[in-house]
Write an enzyme that holds these catalytic residues in place. Structure first.
Site, mmCIF file in Angstrom:
data_model
loop_
_atom_site.group_PDB
_atom_site.id
_atom_site.type_symbol
_atom_site.label_atom_id
_atom_site.label_comp_id
_atom_site.label_asym_id
_atom_site.label_seq_id
_atom_site.Cartn_x
_atom_site.Cartn_y
_atom_site.Cartn_z
ATOM 1 N N LYS A 29 0.837 -1.206 0.000
ATOM 2 C CA LYS A 29 0.000 0.000 0.000
ATOM 3 C C LYS A 29 0.872 1.256 0.000
ATOM 4 O O LYS A 29 0.666 2.169 -0.798
ATOM 5 C CB LYS A 29 -0.917 -0.010 1.231
ATOM 6 C CG LYS A 29 -1.871 1.169 1.247
ATOM 7 C CD LYS A 29 -2.824 1.107 2.416
ATOM 8 C CE LYS A 29 -3.765 -0.063 2.233
ATOM 9 N NZ LYS A 29 -4.886 -0.097 3.125
ATOM 10 N N ARG A 98 -3.080 2.988 8.746
ATOM 11 C CA ARG A 98 -3.445 1.780 8.000
ATOM 12 C C ARG A 98 -2.272 0.824 7.881
ATOM 13 O O ARG A 98 -1.160 1.239 7.603
ATOM 14 C CB ARG A 98 -3.873 2.144 6.565
ATOM 15 C CG ARG A 98 -5.118 2.995 6.513
ATOM 16 C CD ARG A 98 -5.325 3.551 5.102
ATOM 17 N NE ARG A 98 -6.426 4.500 5.065
ATOM 18 C CZ ARG A 98 -7.686 4.158 4.801
ATOM 19 N NH1 ARG A 98 -7.991 2.903 4.537
ATOM 20 N NH2 ARG A 98 -8.626 5.074 4.803
ATOM 21 N N GLY A 107 -7.944 -7.545 5.042
ATOM 22 C CA GLY A 107 -8.755 -7.614 6.256
ATOM 23 C C GLY A 107 -8.088 -8.331 7.415
ATOM 24 O O GLY A 107 -8.699 -8.528 8.456
ATOM 25 N N MET A 109 -5.203 -7.425 9.036
ATOM 26 C CA MET A 109 -4.561 -6.559 10.037
ATOM 27 C C MET A 109 -5.437 -5.316 10.278
ATOM 28 O O MET A 109 -6.537 -5.227 9.771
ATOM 29 C CB MET A 109 -3.165 -6.204 9.566
ATOM 30 C CG MET A 109 -2.259 -7.421 9.575
ATOM 31 S SD MET A 109 -0.589 -7.035 9.101
ATOM 32 C CE MET A 109 -0.768 -6.554 7.412
ATOM 33 N N ARG A 343 -3.261 -1.148 -6.547
ATOM 34 C CA ARG A 343 -2.277 -2.250 -6.577
ATOM 35 C C ARG A 343 -2.576 -3.080 -7.810
ATOM 36 O O ARG A 343 -3.662 -3.003 -8.389
ATOM 37 C CB ARG A 343 -2.341 -3.089 -5.316
ATOM 38 C CG ARG A 343 -3.628 -3.803 -5.206
ATOM 39 C CD ARG A 343 -3.776 -4.590 -3.941
ATOM 40 N NE ARG A 343 -5.194 -4.909 -3.864
ATOM 41 C CZ ARG A 343 -5.832 -5.253 -2.788
ATOM 42 N NH1 ARG A 343 -5.218 -5.311 -1.652
ATOM 43 N NH2 ARG A 343 -7.106 -5.538 -2.813
ATOM 44 N N HIS A 459 -0.363 -44.616 -2.632
ATOM 45 C CA HIS A 459 -0.520 -45.310 -3.920
ATOM 46 C C HIS A 459 -1.631 -44.663 -4.737
ATOM 47 O O HIS A 459 -1.452 -44.330 -5.910
ATOM 48 C CB HIS A 459 -0.824 -46.793 -3.664
ATOM 49 C CG HIS A 459 -1.050 -47.574 -4.919
ATOM 50 N ND1 HIS A 459 -2.304 -47.772 -5.451
ATOM 51 C CD2 HIS A 459 -0.174 -48.144 -5.768
ATOM 52 C CE1 HIS A 459 -2.186 -48.476 -6.563
ATOM 53 N NE2 HIS A 459 -0.902 -48.710 -6.780
ATOM 54 N N SER A 786 18.968 -40.477 -13.536
ATOM 55 C CA SER A 786 17.646 -39.867 -13.369
ATOM 56 C C SER A 786 17.353 -39.845 -11.863
ATOM 57 O O SER A 786 17.394 -40.892 -11.211
ATOM 58 C CB SER A 786 16.594 -40.673 -14.118
ATOM 59 O OG SER A 786 15.340 -40.086 -13.921
ATOM 60 N N GLY A 788 15.483 -40.008 -8.670
ATOM 61 C CA GLY A 788 14.205 -40.500 -8.147
ATOM 62 C C GLY A 788 13.953 -39.774 -6.840
ATOM 63 O O GLY A 788 14.284 -40.260 -5.765
ATOM 64 N N CYS A 854 12.824 -37.918 -12.387
ATOM 65 C CA CYS A 854 11.559 -38.571 -12.711
ATOM 66 C C CYS A 854 10.699 -38.790 -11.471
ATOM 67 O O CYS A 854 9.661 -39.420 -11.549
ATOM 68 C CB CYS A 854 11.795 -39.880 -13.442
ATOM 69 S SG CYS A 854 12.733 -41.063 -12.474
ATOM 70 N N TYR A 874 16.601 -32.543 -18.278
ATOM 71 C CA TYR A 874 15.148 -32.659 -18.450
ATOM 72 C C TYR A 874 14.451 -32.965 -17.131
ATOM 73 O O TYR A 874 15.088 -33.415 -16.173
ATOM 74 C CB TYR A 874 14.798 -33.743 -19.491
ATOM 75 C CG TYR A 874 15.128 -35.142 -19.059
ATOM 76 C CD1 TYR A 874 14.229 -35.897 -18.314
ATOM 77 C CD2 TYR A 874 16.349 -35.726 -19.383
ATOM 78 C CE1 TYR A 874 14.526 -37.179 -17.899
ATOM 79 C CE2 TYR A 874 16.669 -37.011 -18.972
ATOM 80 C CZ TYR A 874 15.753 -37.734 -18.229
ATOM 81 O OH TYR A 874 16.045 -39.000 -17.804
HETATM 82 C C1 PEP Z 1 11.350 -42.110 -7.237
HETATM 83 O O1 PEP Z 1 11.682 -42.782 -6.270
HETATM 84 O O2 PEP Z 1 11.399 -40.869 -7.278
HETATM 85 C C2 PEP Z 1 10.848 -42.779 -8.446
HETATM 86 C C3 PEP Z 1 10.588 -42.102 -9.542
HETATM 87 O O3 PEP Z 1 10.585 -44.121 -8.338
HETATM 88 P P1 PEP Z 1 9.263 -44.706 -7.668
HETATM 89 O O4 PEP Z 1 8.357 -43.582 -7.361
HETATM 90 O O5 PEP Z 1 8.700 -45.671 -8.643
HETATM 91 O O6 PEP Z 1 9.840 -45.364 -6.461
#
Ligand code: PEP
Ligand code: MG
Length: 902
Positions: A29, A98, A107, A109, A343, A459, A786, A788, A854, A874
């Protein structure tokens, strides 16, 4: 050494001294009032006390040295500018006090108006207002009320009660019917309430009023509701609020006065035009309190054309200056327009895209800035179908919004029933306590999944997100009774076939069918809407900004997919390959029997037979995926979960065997199965025989998979396709593990690919902390890494990914141990550090080592920025998150200067 000089810290800024970029110091403000002042717009003069002063006060419990003197000096110059003194009995200057933090906390404060009024200056105010006694006494009673409530914690209801009492005595329901005498009486009553609760008289000294009001605003930073709001909005707790002291202007001086709010574009849709509300003869708080109905801003043209035209001119000027949608608060005092606030306005996800596109068209911003103004969370919101909640739907339970979207359907309690009903064309919601790999077919068949247990990485949640399917997990108010085929919630019993609706964004569960609208943005990504030829401003804006993000980004975006259908959809969504093809689902369903044979094999021969039977099935899976991803890399991960997950649960099996024995049936096979399950039982399966360990222990298992991958690639290439397989070994912690698998795999690959031209890379997941810490060694045997990050987070923190989110994360979030689950957004300091170390040491050992991620974090906006910064090649995420990752990778690549998109 130079003599120490004490330079006094500057805690107070005149409006003319600040600008819009000083939000950290002056709050939103204050910074914007300063900006408008410097633009020459009509802002009532005033000054801002900095967030630094607030922080010092909150740390030490007293105002920092020098603050009082600086306030005095700025007050004096304000008095000179206004040619009035604060609380002067004859001609008082009044001020509002203010709050205003860096990020808007509407709202949350405090604000105190009319500071400077007392028993004597109320008379002067009346004279200033042309002898309007009613106005003066009304202003005074408002001061006592607000001051009492906010500064001295007098219960607000007491004042309200006294006001109601005055109206009742007058025989009216309307505040405006109270005349000056009534209000004078009310001031007396208010003063008594004040004295009763505080043990002192209402302070008559204007400067004391001012100091106490400033202190109350500082304190309000730590009010409970403000703390809760900050937690919700992820606003840091240590920013503090600035305090704006502004000379009062009055919108309640008669019909030629009033107050209003305005937006320069529609914050809902982004459409151009003038949006706002106006209330004649009122102060801002009357609008908030809903005392009278406002009129559309356009009405002001009729009421006060001069002010209206001036306001429109200012709004155009502000938009041009801020180059964005602005929202505005203004007051008209006897025909003179004053700007009280502006703003960059909040907006919906759709409006954010549409407005960014429009501003590019208007030449106000470039495409980099447009990209900066939107974000992945907004895009994700636009990609899910939504409930139309305009009817009277009340949720019966709230769980975790585990996979966004909106789904309605008939309740089923088993995977088999879900498949049956779906085959009959019914929409079904699969309701389980928690899901397991056996529920996969039911999950595919269902419109949505509802569980009463489990968090965001349970899961159900992970698989549903992977499929882009709506899921609410951990709705613990729901009591699921599978044998009875019912669940109960809040006194309702819901049976199989009853309809429920679940919102995977908010986690809410409704009884009955809530109507759903599909997402046009998904239709566009799916290719069924041509952005060049449709008249939908949102789709056109999304297309344009996505195109720019793709051109800007350095990170490639792949997908996690393990079926041809998922691969195809991800490709339409812009995936540039597969970063993780989990092979475990390929061992379920009809193939379960073969897997059982493999596990129970009593000799080499039997095991080889089982593997030989699995080989063509696996090969066919890979052929389908390589075809869908023609020409793009596909990382296939060798089987990861413990084998006993493919066998029936111990308890169930034990009961079956006992019952069959009782009946005198032949149970040899079941007994063998039971003893295998007992043998393989693990206390901590996540840390047990899985991943590479399984490959080293079960002869021929990895070899079969490697052969299936290589043969599939050769088959696709022989057919004229381009297969680019990458074999990934899970759960490696030591280079020796990888070397052993690699030696065997290389032999098979050489034998299978021959002169087909197929090239197969071999790499590893980095998901065990030891792998990250020995990445230099591991890189010698890996062509790619990669990360995990699911397991890396699990093992880095020692948090069981299946249990902890539902069990105790709420407490950790409450305590601020982290602001967001580390399973959702990468913990940059800890787990992220492991990623950084592995990336650096891996690349040092093998320059050009390909690096990706991944884990679930690959599709999380903040994490994408982190992976960009660490230098990965990636990210890989579920198909539905591919567009989000593309957008965020683009945002990460452009310069981060510019406006804050919060
Ligand atoms: C991970 O552990 O990040 C992974 C991609 O493998 P998962 O989730 O299948 O254990
Ligand atoms: Mg893993």
């Amino acid at each position: 050494m130079a003599a120490q000089e004490t330079v006094e810290h500057k805690y107070v800024y005149d409006f003319a001294e600040g600008n819009k970029d000083l939000k950290d110091l002056l709050g939103g403000k204050g910074a914007n009032l300063a900006e408008m002042t410097n633009l020459g717009l009509p802002v009532p003069p005033g000054f801002t006390i900095t967030t630094e002063a607030c922080k010092a006060y909150l740390t030490t419990g007293r105002e920092p040295d020098g603050l009082a003197g600086q306030i005095e000096a700025h007050l004096e110059s304000l008095e000179r500018a206004m040619d009035r003194r604060l609380g002067d009995p004859d001609d008082p200057l009044l001020v509002s006090v203010r709050s205003g933090a860096k990020f808007s906390m509407p709202g949350m404060m405090e604000t105190v108006l009319n500071v400077g009024l007392n028993d004597r200056s109320v008379v002067g105010l009346s004279a200033q207002a042309g002898g309007n006694d009613r106005f003066a006494w009304d202003s005074y009673r408002r001061l006592i009320q607000m001051f009492g409530k906010t500064v001295c914690e007098v219960p607000g209801e007491e004042f309200e009660h006294a006001l109601d009492e005055a109206k009742r005595a007058k025989g009216t329901k309307n505040d405006l019917d109270l005349d000056a005498d009534d209000l004078r009486g009310l001031v007396d009553a208010y003063k008594q309430i004040f004295a009763k609760h505080t043990g002192r008289e209402f302070p008559q000294e204007p400067r004391e009023q001012l100091d106490l009001a400033i202190r109350a605003v500082f304190d309000s930073w730590n009010a409970e509701r403000a703390i809760l709001y900050r937690r919700q909005e992820r606003i840091p707790a240590d920013l503090g609020t600035a305090v704006n002291v502004v000379s009062m202007v009055f919108g309640n001086l008669g019909p030629d006065s009033g107050t209003g709010v305005a937006f320069t574009r529609d914050p809902g849709s982004g459409a151009q035009g003038i949006y706002g509300d106006y209330l004649a003869n009122a102060q801002g708080e009357d609008v908030v309190a809903g005392i009278r109905n406002t009129v559309p801003l356009q009405e002001l043209e009729r009421l006060d054309k001069t002010s209206y035209d001036q306001l429109l001119g200012i709004m155009a000027r502000l938009e041009e200056h801020y180059k964005d949608l602005c929202d505005i608060e203004f007051t008209i005092e006897r025909g003179k327009l004053w700007m009280l606030q502006t703003r960059v306005g909040k907006r919906t996800a759709a409006a954010a895209f549409v407005i960014a596109g429009q501003l590019v068209d208007e030449g106000l911003i470039d495409l980099d800035e447009a990209l900066h103004r939107v974000n992945g969370a907004q895009l994700a919101q636009l990609m899910f179908p939504r409930f139309q909640l305009d009817h009277d739907f009340q949720p019966v339970a709230t769980g975790i919004g585990a996979s966004p979207g909106a789904a309605s359907g008939k309740v089923v309690f088993t995977s088999a029933r879900a498949v049956e009903l779906a085959a009959e064309g019914e929409a079904v919601i699969l309701v389980r306590r928690e899901t397991n790999p056996d529920d996969l077919n039911g999950m595919i068949a269902a419109k949505g999944i509802l569980t009463s247990r489990g968090g965001k990485t349970s899961h159900a949640a992970v698989v549903a997100r992977g499929m882009g399917k709506t899921c609410v997990s951990g709705a613990d108010e729901i009591e699921v009774n599978v044998p009875a085929k019912t669940f109960t919630v809040g006194g309702h019993t819901v049976g199989e076939g009853d309809v429920v609706s679940i919102d995977g964004t908010t986690g809410k569960v409704y009884l009955g069918e809530v109507p759903v609208m599909p997402s046009e943005v998904v239709q566009y990504f799916e290719g069924s809407l041509d952005p060049e030829h449709i008249d939908n401003p949102l789709v056109r804006a999304v297309h344009r900004i996505m195109t720019h993000a793709d051109a800007a980004r350095r990170l490639r975006v792949r997908t996690n997919a393990d079926t041809g259908a998922d691969a195809a959809r991800a490709r339409r969504f812009g995936a540039e390959g597969i970063g993780l093809c989990r092979t475990e689902h390929m061992f379920l369903g009809d193939r379960r029997e073969l897997v059982e044979r493999l596990i129970l094999a009593s000799g080499e021969r039997e095991r080889e037979d089982a593997l030989a039977a699995l080989l063509p099935l696996q090969r066919a899976d890979f052929v389908e995926i390589f075809r869908e991803m023609d020409g793009l890399p596909v990382t296939v991960r060798l089987i990861d979960p413990p084998l006993h997950e493919f066998l029936p649960p111990l308890e169930q099996l034990a009961v079956n065997v006992a019952v069959a024995q009782e009946r005198g049936e032949d149970v040899a096979k079941e007994e063998a199965l039971l003893s295998a399950v007992r043998r393989m039982h693990e206390e901590n399966p996540m840390l047990g025989l899985r991943g590479v360990r399984l490959g080293l222990v079960i002869p021929g298992l990895f070899a079969m998979q490697v052969r299936a991958i290589a043969e599939a690639a050769v088959a696709v290439v022989r057919d004229g396709g381009r297969a680019c397989p990458e074999i990934m070994v899970p759960l490696v912690g030591a280079v020796q593990e990888l070397e052993t698998v690699r030696a065997e795999a290389e032999k098979i690959i050489a034998e299978v690919v021959g002169d087909s031209g197929v090239e197969v890379l071999i790499g590893t997941m980095i998901e065990v902390p030891r792998a990250a810490l020995t990445a230099g060694q591991i890189a010698e045997a890996a062509e790619f890494f990669s990360f995990g990050t699911n397991d890396l987070t699990q093992m880095g923190w020692g948090f069981s990914r299946d249990d902890v989110e539902g069990a105790f994360f709420w407490r950790y979030l409450e305590l601020g141990i982290f602001g967001i689950s580390p399973f959702e957004s990468i913990d940059a300091d800890g787990v992220g550090r492991l990623v950084r170390i592995a990336a650096e040491e891996g690349r040092a050992a093998r320059p050009g080592l390909k690096l990706g991620v991944c884990g679930e974090h690959g599709g999380d906006p903040d994490s994408v920025h982190f992976f960009h910064e660490v230098g990965l090649d990636y990210v890989s995420c579920s198909p539905f998150r591919v567009p989000v990752a593309r957008l965020e990778a683009g945002r990460a690549a452009i310069s981060t200067t510019g406006s804050d998109s919060r």
